[in-house]
Design an enzyme around this catalytic site. Structure first.
Site, short mmCIF file in Angstrom:
data_model
loop_
_atom_site.label_atom_id
_atom_site.label_comp_id
_atom_site.label_asym_id
_atom_site.label_seq_id
_atom_site.Cartn_x
_atom_site.Cartn_y
_atom_site.Cartn_z
CB SER A 120 126.25 60.48 18.18
OG SER A 120 126.33 59.74 16.78
CE1 TYR B 192 130.15 57.65 20.14
CE2 TYR B 192 128.86 57.40 18.29
CZ TYR B 192 129.55 58.23 19.22
OH TYR B 192 129.38 59.64 18.74
#
Length: 271
Positions: free
Chosen positions: A149, A162
């Site tokens: 990401s 995350y």
């Protein structure tokens, strides 16, 4: 001088985790289009995985579907062993399975923290290790690609677990690149920004119809745009690329200081 190392690696088998929808599905189809049989995994959406398999088979490639729960860490590698056996090997492994949560640091409970890390990092480690061991044993080289990401590089409010998992995944891939290069195996991450997928709630929308003024290209990405970069990294043409993170974000990361100097309120302090 005749120098063509790319011809030494001709992939015919691939595994894409979390390929029941979104980036995973687009990647499985792209690799099938490039001539690979594909192992497809799902966690909660078996019908979606079967849909991906149907697309792969429509391209005259073999598709094998298996359930994978990366939070069940001890068994994550077992699912890979099954797929590798059914495919007859693995030349390309794409770790796409992942999850996120929107809990701020002070409110984050340990169970949620561990669930996110197990999904995004610990299970990924076992899956990539299983694939790498087979690649080493086969002696033909290989490609390992982890979908991370933009938050592998920059944090986001409400994403402690995350962000930590994606930062760690990027570090793991870099170490793998150092250790596996001697076997002709490359390891890279692909770091998407906002992509029109189920995770962002935009799967059924045309990304070009969504306005994102803070992104230089002005819109979210399409899953197929990410899959195209993954397909390149899986191909013979990427023979000298390893230990890198390929950002696919429409320029989002370049807006850090610019966005910071142009914010007019405190809305950013909430997820």
């Amino acid at each position: 001088m005749d120098f063509s190392p790319a011809s030494d690696f001709l992939p015919t088998t691939a595994i894409v985790t979390g390929s029941d929808s979104g980036i995973g599905r687009a990647t499985a189809v792209a690799l099938a289009r490039a001539g690979m049989d594909v192992g497809i995994t799902w966690h909660t959406d078996q019908a979606g995985a079967e849909g991906t398999a149907k697309e792969v088979r429509s391209l005259d490639r073999k598709a094998i579907v298996a359930h994978l729960d990366t939070t069940d860490v001890p068994r994550a590698g077992d699912a890979m062993e099954h797929l590798i056996a059914e495919l007859g090997g693995v030349d390309v492994f794409v770790n796409n399975a992942g999850t996120g949560d929107g809990t701020k640091f002070l409110d984050l409970d340990y169970a949620t923290w561990m669930s996110t890390l197990d999904t995004n990092l610990n299970g990924a480690f076992l899956c990539m290790q299983a694939a790498a061991r087979h690649m080493v044993g086969a002696g033909r080289g290989g490609r390992i690609i982890a979908v991370s990401s933009v938050h592998e590089h920059q944090p986001r409010v409400g994403s402690s677990a995350y962000d930590a998992s994606k930062h760690a995944l990027g570090g793991l891939i870099k170490t793998m690149a150092l250790e596996l290069g001697n076997f002709g195996i490359t390891a890279n991450t692909v770091a998407p920004g906002e992509i029109a997928t189920p995770m962002t709630g935009n799967e059924d929308k045309d990304p070009t119809s969504i306005d994102r003024p803070g992104v230089p290209l002005g819109r979210p990405g399409d899953a197929r745009e990410v899959a195209a970069v993954i397909a390149f990294l899986a191909s013979p043409a990427s023979s000298y690329v390893t230990g890198a993170s390929w950002v696919v974000d429409g320029g989002m990361l370049q807006m850090g200081p610019q966005a910071g100097s142009h914010l007019t309120g405190n809305d950013w302090r909430e997820p």
